[in-house]
Design a protein around this motif. Structure first.
Motif, PDB file in Angstrom:
ATOM      1  N   SER A 355       0.822  -1.204   0.000  1.00 36.32           N
ATOM      2  CA  SER A 355       0.000   0.000   0.000  1.00 36.32           C
ATOM      3  C   SER A 355       0.854   1.250   0.000  1.00 36.32           C
ATOM      4  CB  SER A 355      -0.900   0.006   1.233  1.00 36.32           C
ATOM      5  OG  SER A 355      -0.105  -0.003   2.411  1.00 36.32           O
ATOM      6  N   LEU A 356       2.130   1.108   0.343  1.00 40.25           N
ATOM      7  CA  LEU A 356       3.035   2.256   0.266  1.00 40.25           C
ATOM      8  C   LEU A 356       3.557   2.454  -1.142  1.00 40.25           C
ATOM      9  CD1 LEU A 356       5.070   1.719   3.549  1.00 40.25           C
ATOM     10  CD2 LEU A 356       3.126   3.237   3.160  1.00 40.25           C
ATOM     11  N   GLY A 357       3.193   1.528  -2.036  1.00 39.76           N
ATOM     12  CA  GLY A 357       3.595   1.678  -3.426  1.00 39.76           C
ATOM     13  C   GLY A 357       5.026   1.296  -3.681  1.00 39.76           C
ATOM     14  N   ARG A 358       5.667   0.566  -2.773  1.00 34.21           N
ATOM     15  CA  ARG A 358       7.064   0.200  -2.958  1.00 34.21           C
ATOM     16  C   ARG A 358       7.212  -1.309  -2.775  1.00 34.21           C
ATOM     17  NH1 ARG A 358       6.576   5.113  -1.121  1.00 34.21           N
ATOM     18  NH2 ARG A 358       7.978   6.757  -1.800  1.00 34.21           N
ATOM     19  N   ALA A 491      25.916   2.586  -8.662  1.00 36.22           N
ATOM     20  CA  ALA A 491      24.561   2.091  -8.888  1.00 36.22           C
ATOM     21  C   ALA A 491      24.021   1.314  -7.703  1.00 36.22           C
ATOM     22  CB  ALA A 491      24.536   1.206 -10.135  1.00 36.22           C
ATOM     23  N   VAL A 492      24.902   0.758  -6.862  1.00 38.22           N
ATOM     24  CA  VAL A 492      24.436  -0.065  -5.747  1.00 38.22           C
ATOM     25  C   VAL A 492      23.571   0.745  -4.785  1.00 38.22           C
ATOM     26  CG1 VAL A 492      25.152  -1.486  -3.794  1.00 38.22           C
ATOM     27  CG2 VAL A 492      26.366  -1.667  -5.983  1.00 38.22           C
ATOM     28  N   PRO A 493      24.040   1.872  -4.230  1.00 39.62           N
ATOM     29  CA  PRO A 493      23.154   2.635  -3.331  1.00 39.62           C
ATOM     30  C   PRO A 493      21.971   3.255  -4.061  1.00 39.62           C
ATOM     31  CG  PRO A 493      25.188   3.841  -3.730  1.00 39.62           C
ATOM     32  CD  PRO A 493      25.387   2.475  -4.310  1.00 39.62           C
ATOM     33  N   VAL A 494      22.175   3.651  -5.321  1.00 37.46           N
ATOM     34  CA  VAL A 494      21.068   4.251  -6.064  1.00 37.46           C
ATOM     35  C   VAL A 494      19.956   3.231  -6.275  1.00 37.46           C
ATOM     36  CG1 VAL A 494      20.401   5.215  -8.300  1.00 37.46           C
ATOM     37  CG2 VAL A 494      22.487   6.003  -7.186  1.00 37.46           C
ATOM     38  N   LEU A 495      20.312   2.013  -6.642  1.00 39.44           N
ATOM     39  CA  LEU A 495      19.295   0.981  -6.836  1.00 39.44           C
ATOM     40  C   LEU A 495      18.644   0.577  -5.518  1.00 39.44           C
ATOM     41  CD1 LEU A 495      21.046  -1.310  -9.496  1.00 39.44           C
ATOM     42  CD2 LEU A 495      19.079   0.177  -9.846  1.00 39.44           C
ATOM     43  N   TRP A 496      19.402   0.615  -4.426  1.00 35.19           N
ATOM     44  CA  TRP A 496      18.846   0.235  -3.129  1.00 35.19           C
ATOM     45  C   TRP A 496      17.660   1.123  -2.756  1.00 35.19           C
ATOM     46  CZ3 TRP A 496      19.665  -3.980  -0.261  1.00 35.19           C
ATOM     47  CH2 TRP A 496      19.189  -3.980   1.067  1.00 35.19           C
ATOM     48  N   TRP A 497      17.762   2.407  -3.085  1.00 35.77           N
ATOM     49  CA  TRP A 497      16.684   3.354  -2.790  1.00 35.77           C
ATOM     50  C   TRP A 497      15.970   3.786  -4.076  1.00 35.77           C
ATOM     51  CZ3 TRP A 497      15.922   3.194   2.160  1.00 35.77           C
ATOM     52  CH2 TRP A 497      17.001   2.984   3.024  1.00 35.77           C
ATOM     53  N   ALA A 498      15.993   2.920  -5.077  1.00 39.69           N
ATOM     54  CA  ALA A 498      15.506   3.304  -6.403  1.00 39.69           C
ATOM     55  C   ALA A 498      14.037   3.688  -6.410  1.00 39.69           C
ATOM     56  CB  ALA A 498      15.761   2.176  -7.397  1.00 39.69           C
ATOM     57  N   GLU A 499      13.184   2.912  -5.739  1.00 39.61           N
ATOM     58  CA  GLU A 499      11.749   3.184  -5.834  1.00 39.61           C
ATOM     59  C   GLU A 499      11.401   4.535  -5.224  1.00 39.61           C
ATOM     60  OE1 GLU A 499       8.758   0.460  -5.808  1.00 39.61           O
ATOM     61  OE2 GLU A 499       9.984  -1.336  -5.791  1.00 39.61           O
ATOM     62  N   GLY A 500      12.013   4.858  -4.095  1.00 41.33           N
ATOM     63  CA  GLY A 500      11.769   6.177  -3.518  1.00 41.33           C
ATOM     64  C   GLY A 500      12.323   7.282  -4.390  1.00 41.33           C
ATOM     65  N   LEU A 554       9.888  -0.529 -13.244  1.00 45.02           N
ATOM     66  CA  LEU A 554       8.795  -0.030 -12.417  1.00 45.02           C
ATOM     67  C   LEU A 554       7.679   0.566 -13.270  1.00 45.02           C
ATOM     68  CD1 LEU A 554      10.887   1.699  -9.596  1.00 45.02           C
ATOM     69  CD2 LEU A 554       9.824  -0.555  -9.561  1.00 45.02           C
ATOM     70  N   TYR A 555       8.051   1.242 -14.342  1.00 47.89           N
ATOM     71  CA  TYR A 555       7.034   1.863 -15.208  1.00 47.89           C
ATOM     72  C   TYR A 555       6.156   0.791 -15.855  1.00 47.89           C
ATOM     73  CZ  TYR A 555       5.447   6.016 -17.759  1.00 47.89           C
ATOM     74  OH  TYR A 555       4.719   7.075 -18.229  1.00 47.89           O
ATOM     75  N   PHE A 556       6.796  -0.220 -16.456  1.00 51.72           N
ATOM     76  CA  PHE A 556       6.013  -1.265 -17.118  1.00 51.72           C
ATOM     77  C   PHE A 556       5.277  -2.137 -16.105  1.00 51.72           C
ATOM     78  CE2 PHE A 556       8.705  -0.120 -20.694  1.00 51.72           C
ATOM     79  CZ  PHE A 556       7.840  -0.246 -21.761  1.00 51.72           C
ATOM     80  N   ARG A 557       5.726  -2.153 -14.860  1.00 51.37           N
ATOM     81  CA  ARG A 557       4.989  -2.870 -13.825  1.00 51.37           C
ATOM     82  C   ARG A 557       3.585  -2.295 -13.672  1.00 51.37           C
ATOM     83  NH1 ARG A 557       7.100  -2.316  -7.736  1.00 51.37           N
ATOM     84  NH2 ARG A 557       6.338  -0.196  -8.116  1.00 51.37           N
ATOM     85  N   HIS A 558       3.436  -0.977 -13.841  1.00 48.08           N
ATOM     86  CA  HIS A 558       2.137  -0.331 -13.695  1.00 48.08           C
ATOM     87  C   HIS A 558       1.366  -0.259 -15.007  1.00 48.08           C
ATOM     88  CE1 HIS A 558       2.982   0.684  -9.601  1.00 48.08           C
ATOM     89  NE2 HIS A 558       4.056   1.363  -9.928  1.00 48.08           N
TER      90      HIS A 558
END
Length: 673
Positions: A355-358, A491-500, A554-558
């Motif tokens: 429900s948080l969308g992540r 890319a490691v830290p960026v991907l870790w927080w990618a959805e936010g 994430l885009y194609f997921r929606h």
């Protein structure tokens, strides 16, 4: 406190780590491996363009096939094999892709080696006597045969400085240097006159006050039998060039094995004037009177009869090496491409969406990216450890990682890959509204597919031939591996927080920024004079590849309905890593084909300007045209859903839309697409 690491997803993280580690061990070195087996750069460019185009077969077939076979195999029961049915199917198919990737890339090591040395241009001589005309070519190398062909070969031979003399069996006269013509004469040049043999008379071109030169009174005649009569070409002294039309038969090799003799297919002869003949016989009673001419540009003359007779030292069969490598490489590229799409679907399914969308898709990819950080430089360091089989160790490392990942997928039956009927649920498990109110179909999917394809084109224009760029700047395999490490580490830290991060910036804004960063990358390559500067350009890959890929996932997921999850995750892979990679390989091939490094840099600078123009056009089109028109309106939640819910403490028993829509008009409510 929220659990940071979901234990149910550890095995999936391990699979992604093995997969991306295997990718990092082999893909940076494939362009170099093609050269190491003897392919030239033109052949390597062709393979690099064809392979990704054919590789789209993998995700294009397996994605829809998995979706179709998974119907009725989820948690809703049906005719399937239970709750874990679709999860097992996804695991088995993905494991099979990893195994086939290991097998086919190992088969590239079995492609036979070939070697082609730079063409050598042996000396060519021309002689003509009363028995015929001959073209003599020096044998390319000891033990090599003369160039041969079937039937007759027709063309021209440009000659100059024709003179009379005595031929001998060991060709001493032929190989002697031609005399330098005097520069004091005022005789006017007369070029290549064609006469009938019956009319062939000495041609004189001189000033009235000059004494006649015996050579001009009796110029060499080369008489060739034509279709109806005999034609003679007359060479005049000081003529710059005479083009002799010849039809040559297949050569024969002299006993000395030093020269190849090409004889004219039709009768020909050169008659020596009597006064010259008497003079030659007086000096040497055993003289074999003949005419010799110096040959000009035998391999470059337009329509030259020897244009394709230059020496090429070849080991093995270049044609067989090229076709076998092409077939195996095309088949090999299908499986990791398909596996990437299926693993994307696995990440989306396994993490769900709360429900948080992540759903923490980025965190799974972040752990896998650690493999790209560690192993490319190690593979580069070990690439030349086996001189007789270059890049053997990177290929073996790739196979080992792929097989380990496949084993994890096969034996871990608890991996949460069974897709339920609804994924959109609250933290307490209460179902909320479906995605229909915010899902885009058709046109938007096609538009994003085109954008991702364009981004893949720019990525491939750099990445496909980055190894050649590093080598052209005197870099090493280890430095090449470090370039991939430098690109993957941020890319490691960026991907870790990618959805936010994607929620905060917005999907389209990330794509726009990626085009801008491509401008910087192309600019850096356009002015790079040292391989270490390539590392700086590679560091920007976090914005042009890693963040772009997770944003597309994430885009194609929606955008795509849930029952087509595997198909939806195949779309960005096909767009970026198949179609975009193919087009980019063609564009990058133009850069690598540039005759000089400065010319290649000019192409890079042009691509930098192109990227910036695309970014500006995309920015204007999206923010000033599409966004105001297509903004999703606020929609009240279904009344049936809100009955009995009063979690916000309201006295009227209603439920605030802010809880269902992720704070109503906040970023996750409209997804900032």
């Amino acid at each position: 406190m929220k659990q940071i690491v979901n234990k149910n997803l550890i095995s999936l993280k391990c699979v992604l780590f093995c997969f991306l580690s295997g990718i990092g061990c082999i893909f940076p070195f494939l362009p170099l491996h093609m050269l190491s087996v003897g392919l030239d750069r033109g052949e390597a460019r062709l393979i690099s363009a064809v392979a990704p185009c054919v590789a789209l077969i993998g995700p294009a077939i397996l994605g829809p096939l998995l979706d179709k076979l998974s119907v009725g195999r989820g948690s809703t029961g049906g005719s399937g094999s239970g709750p874990s049915g679709s999860g097992k199917l996804l695991r088995v198919i993905t494991a099979l892709c990893l195994i086939l990737s290991a097998v086919f890339y190992l088969l590239l090591l079995a492609v036979p080696y070939t070697e082609r040395h730079e063409a050598r241009r042996p000396e060519v001589l021309f002689m003509c006597d009363q028995d015929g005309a001959y073209v003599m070519q020096e044998v390319c190398a000891e033990g090599m045969r003369c160039n041969r062909w079937d039937g007759e070969k027709t063309g021209v031979l440009a000659v100059t400085k024709c003179e009379y003399g005595c031929a001998d069996d060991n060709m001493t006269w032929l190989t002697q240097p031609f005399p330098v013509p005097a520069t004091t004469t005022t005789v006017r040049p007369l070029y290549a006159n064609i006469l009938n043999e019956t009319e062939a008379e000495p041609l004189i071109a001189r000033d009235e006050e000059e004494e006649e030169d015996d050579y001009d009174l009796n110029p060499p005649h080369l008489c060739l039998t034509g279709e109806t009569d005999v034609e003679c070409l007359v060479y005049m002294q000081h003529a710059g060039r005479m083009r002799v039309p010849l039809s040559l038969t297949a050569p024969r090799q002299n006993d000395t094995a030093d020269w190849c003799t090409y004889k004219t297919a039709k009768p020909s002869k050169c008659n020596v004037p009597q006064n010259r003949l008497d003079q030659l016989l007086e000096e040497n009673p055993e003289c074999r009177p003949a005419v010799r001419c110096q040959v000009l540009d035998p391999y470059d003359e337009p329509d030259g009869v020897l244009a394709e007779a230059q020496c090429r030292l070849v080991i093995g069969d270049p044609s067989y090496t090229f076709w076998s490598y092409l077939v195996v490489r095309v088949l090999a590229d299908i499986w990791p491409t398909a596996a990437l799409a299926l693993l994307g679907a696995a990440c989306v399914i396994a993490t769900r969406e709360t429900s948080l969308g992540r759903g923490d898709v980025g965190r799974q990819l972040a752990v896998g990216t650690i493999g790209l950080v560690i192993f490319p430089p190690l593979a580069g360091l070990a690439a030349k450890e086996v001189p007789e089989a270059p890049y053997l160790i990177p290929f073996v490392m790739h196979a080992v990682f792929m097989l380990i990942g496949a084993l994890i997928l096969i034996f871990d039956s608890h991996m949460p890959l069974s897709a339920p009927e609804w994924w959109w649920h609250t933290a307490t498990g209460v179902l909320t509204m479906p995605m229909n109110a915010i899902r885009r179909y058709g046109a938007e999917t096609a538009a994003i597919f085109a954008v991702v394809t364009l981004l893949g084109t720019l990525w491939s224009a750099i990445d496909t031939y980055l190894p050649w760029t590093v080598l052209d700047l005197n870099g090493t395999d280890t430095l090449l591996g470090l370039a991939y490490t430098v690109g993957a580490l941020p890319a490691v830290p960026v991907l870790w927080w990618a959805e936010g991060l994607v929620d905060f910036l917005g999907h389209s804004n990330i794509f726009i920024a990626a085009f801008t960063f491509y401008c910087l990358r192309f600019t850096g390559l356009g002015y790079s004079t040292d391989p270490s500067l390539v590392l700086v350009s590679s560091a920007l890959q976090v914005a042009t590849l890693s963040l772009v890929h997770v944003t597309a996932v994430l885009y194609f997921r929606h955008l795509v309905p849930r029952k087509y999850t595997a198909t939806g995750q195949a779309l960005p892979v096909i767009a970026h890593f198949c179609l975009g990679r193919c087009i980019g390989a063609i564009i990058g091939g133009i850069v690598s084909e540039a005759p000089a490094l400065d010319a290649a840099r000019e192409v890079y600078r042009a691509l930098a300007v192109t990227s910036l123009v695309i970014a500006a056009a995309y920015l204007a089109l999206y923010h000033f045209v599409l966004a105001p028109k297509c903004q999703a309106p606020s929609v009240a939640p279904p009344q049936t859903l809100l009955q009995g819910l009063n979690t916000n403490g309201s006295s009227n028993g209603t439920y605030s839309p802010m809880r269902v829509y992720h704070e109503e008009r906040s970023r996750k409510g409209h997804f900032r697409y």
